[in-house]
Design a protein around this motif. Sequence first.
Motif, short mmCIF file in Angstrom:
data_model
loop_
_atom_site.label_atom_id
_atom_site.label_comp_id
_atom_site.label_asym_id
_atom_site.label_seq_id
_atom_site.Cartn_x
_atom_site.Cartn_y
_atom_site.Cartn_z
N ARG A 416 18.41 -51.17 24.98
CA ARG A 416 17.93 -49.89 25.49
C ARG A 416 17.13 -50.11 26.78
O ARG A 416 17.27 -49.37 27.75
N GLU A 417 16.29 -51.15 26.76
CA GLU A 417 15.53 -51.49 27.97
C GLU A 417 16.45 -51.90 29.10
O GLU A 417 16.21 -51.60 30.27
N GLN A 418 17.51 -52.59 28.75
CA GLN A 418 18.46 -53.08 29.76
C GLN A 418 19.11 -51.92 30.51
O GLN A 418 19.48 -52.06 31.68
N SER A 419 19.22 -50.80 29.84
CA SER A 419 19.88 -49.65 30.49
C SER A 419 18.87 -48.63 31.02
O SER A 419 19.18 -47.89 31.97
N TYR A 427 16.13 -56.79 33.90
CA TYR A 427 16.52 -58.20 34.08
C TYR A 427 16.00 -59.04 32.92
O TYR A 427 16.74 -59.87 32.37
N TYR A 428 14.75 -58.79 32.52
CA TYR A 428 14.16 -59.56 31.42
C TYR A 428 14.97 -59.37 30.14
O TYR A 428 15.34 -60.34 29.46
N ALA A 429 15.23 -58.11 29.78
CA ALA A 429 15.97 -57.82 28.54
C ALA A 429 17.36 -58.44 28.58
O ALA A 429 17.83 -59.01 27.58
N GLY A 430 18.02 -58.35 29.73
CA GLY A 430 19.36 -58.91 29.85
C GLY A 430 19.36 -60.42 29.65
O GLY A 430 20.25 -60.96 28.99
N ARG A 431 18.36 -61.09 30.23
CA ARG A 431 18.28 -62.55 30.08
C ARG A 431 17.98 -62.95 28.63
O ARG A 431 18.54 -63.92 28.11
#
Length: 463
Positions: A416-419, A427-431
């Motif tokens: 959810r944060e990633q979007s 970027y943090y959530a995706g990593r």
Amino acid sequence: MRLKTRPVEVDPASIYENDRLRRKEYVDNLTVLLSNVEAPLVLSINAPWGAGKTTFLKMLHANLAAQKTHAVYFSAWETDFAVDPLLAFLGEMNAFLSSQLHDNFSKRAWEKAKSAGGKILKRIVPVAVKVGTAGAIDLDQMLEDEASTLAEALSSDLVEGYVKNKELIDVFKESIRKLLDGAEDGEGLGRLCIFVDELDRCRPTYAIELLERIKHLLDIPGLIFVLALDKAQLAHSVKAVYGADFDAAGYLKRFIDIEYGLPEPDLDIFVDYLFECNGFEAYFRSTGAQDLQRDGQSLLSSMQLLAKSQRLSLRSIEQLFTRLKLLIISTPTSQQFHPDITLYLIYLKEFDRLAYEGFVVGGFEAQRSIDLITKVFSSGYESSEMVHQYIHAEILSAQSNKDPEWVRLQIADLKREQSEGTEIRKYYAGRVIQLYEYHQGVRSRVRIQPLIRRVEMLENFQV
């Protein structure tokens, strides 16, 4: 991998080759000071355990010798088996001077000093034995005239011993003075710097006796003593002898003319130094496995970040390295070590037991261990975001078998944060998601039980 840190070698032909803590400037400044200051002088180099005092002292000794100043180095800790520190001093001086004295006058002066020193030692021990024996005798069981005779004999011995020792001390000091000044058919040594290392590691009585010998027997023009010590630790030794309420700091000031506080090194440099000299770099490189080599770089970054974030003392950093070495040595190379989360759990176990226990219990109880990541490894430093991401992902991987539903909810929040989050949070959530998926691989999965067992095993060791 070595469990004990190997001492740093100082090559007289290339003094600063192994100066990993970048102390050259300080060594050069003190070299000029010791070459010009009026002697006698007792200078203490004060720094906590593990701060590199021995290497600093050896570089200073080598630098002075290169400037043609006579200098003797010895470790007090390695000589504290001696009955009296004066014996160790005479032995070390004799070994040094045997190759330095070439004219007859200087040789005669040193032989006379040795002879006087030897006689001082011979007189100290018998008197001490007699006094000690008297204390063990039950005088109530003796006849009055026998007790009187013994007391008179002891008193006579003590008075005679005092007079003779005073005469011998005068001869000893005068002979050393002549050795330094020179006269008649030869030139003296001039100033002589005597480096005494690891005084704070000696048994308390030996350390105190050595200070007293330096002050009372060796307070001679031309002699400079440089003592490497941890003042706080040496104060404990003084209190161990004279009592907990004794003014140890005031006592030490009687013997030390100038104190020099060795500047603490940059923590990044210090961690990098320990990483190499403790064999971590060689270990991770020697495995040949790309994953383990990456673990090595990751561990170095995490340790540097932790040291700066928590402002760890040099001693605490070295103790952390020792704990990590114990775990690495006891972990088969076929298993992933996961250095970031291992270091984090070791720290939590000692400084935030609630967060550590929450990780062990798992599920929602593990949330605190995630929330504290940015507090333990502060943001704003280079590599901090990378360390945060790695540990966050490893916590989720470790908990995935214990409570997969909780982990599923965590991943959903990250997606959810990633979007919807800011660019930084996206970027943090995706990593974290990417790293979590990587750690779900068969070889790279973080297995919680072996991880906890390794960390718990450290309780069986006293570091």
